[in-house]
Design a protein around this motif. Structure first.
Motif, PDB file in Angstrom:
ATOM      1  N   SER A  10       8.826  60.161  30.366  1.00 18.71           N
ATOM      2  CA  SER A  10      10.048  60.824  29.920  1.00 18.71           C
ATOM      3  C   SER A  10      10.740  59.972  28.861  1.00 18.71           C
ATOM      4  O   SER A  10      10.960  58.775  29.061  1.00 18.71           O
ATOM      5  CB  SER A  10      10.987  61.014  31.117  1.00 18.71           C
ATOM      6  N   PRO A  34       4.570  64.550  27.710  1.00 16.58           N
ATOM      7  CA  PRO A  34       5.142  65.717  27.032  1.00 16.58           C
ATOM      8  C   PRO A  34       4.915  65.717  25.520  1.00 16.58           C
ATOM      9  O   PRO A  34       4.947  66.769  24.896  1.00 16.58           O
ATOM     10  CB  PRO A  34       6.642  65.627  27.343  1.00 16.58           C
ATOM     11  N   ASP A  49       7.657  70.650  31.459  1.00 13.20           N
ATOM     12  CA  ASP A  49       8.240  69.387  31.929  1.00 13.20           C
ATOM     13  C   ASP A  49       8.575  69.443  33.415  1.00 13.20           C
ATOM     14  O   ASP A  49       8.225  68.541  34.176  1.00 13.20           O
ATOM     15  CB  ASP A  49       9.510  69.044  31.139  1.00 13.20           C
ATOM     16  N   GLU A  76      15.254  65.371  32.998  1.00  7.96           N
ATOM     17  CA  GLU A  76      14.037  65.086  33.742  1.00  7.96           C
ATOM     18  C   GLU A  76      14.290  64.066  34.854  1.00  7.96           C
ATOM     19  O   GLU A  76      13.755  64.195  35.959  1.00  7.96           O
ATOM     20  CB  GLU A  76      12.949  64.599  32.784  1.00  7.96           C
TER      21      GLU A  76
END
Length: 133
Positions: A10, A34, A49, A76
């Protein structure tokens, strides 16, 4: 076949920090990155996500100094916290920007550990490798 812990990466896309983490620890973990999903519509990448935050064992959150906001990281991290995931937060931006630090420190509480730079974060993450147990 041995189990490898799953790590969600993240953080921002200003640099290619994800590649640094993967290259240093590549065979010790399964990474959800991601940066590589190729999705551009916010509904699509947010769903992606969330799915992989649910699937991960560890959320590795990197707030690099060049990240303009950290909103995605904060989201996140919140999802990971609500799912009782292990969270490693690396916060380089707060030491450079006191105003940012004032508001970003709320993310220190749900994080298992807060480290000062990417090298420290990678070193700590490696301790979760089952190769080291």
């Amino acid at each position: 076949m041995s189990y490898k812990p799953k790590v969600f990466l993240s953080g921002g896309f200003k640099s290619n920090w994800q590649l640094t983490v993967i290259e240093q620890l590549n065979d010790q973990f399964i990474f959800f990155n991601p940066r590589e999903h190729g999705l551009e519509h916010s509904d699509f990448y947010t769903t992606w996500d969330i799915h992989f935050v649910k699937e991960c064992d560890i959320l590795f959150a990197y707030m690099e100094a060049s990240n303009p906001s950290g909103y995605g990281l904060a989201f996140e991290l919140g999802v990971a916290y609500s799912l009782n995931k292990t969270i490693i937060l690396v916060d380089e931006k707060s030491k450079e920007d006191p105003m940012f630090a004032k508001y970003f420190k709320i993310l220190n509480k749900p994080s298992g550990v807060v480290l000062n730079n990417l090298a420290e974060g990678i070193e700590y993450l490696e301790k979760f490798s089952l190769q080291n147990v």
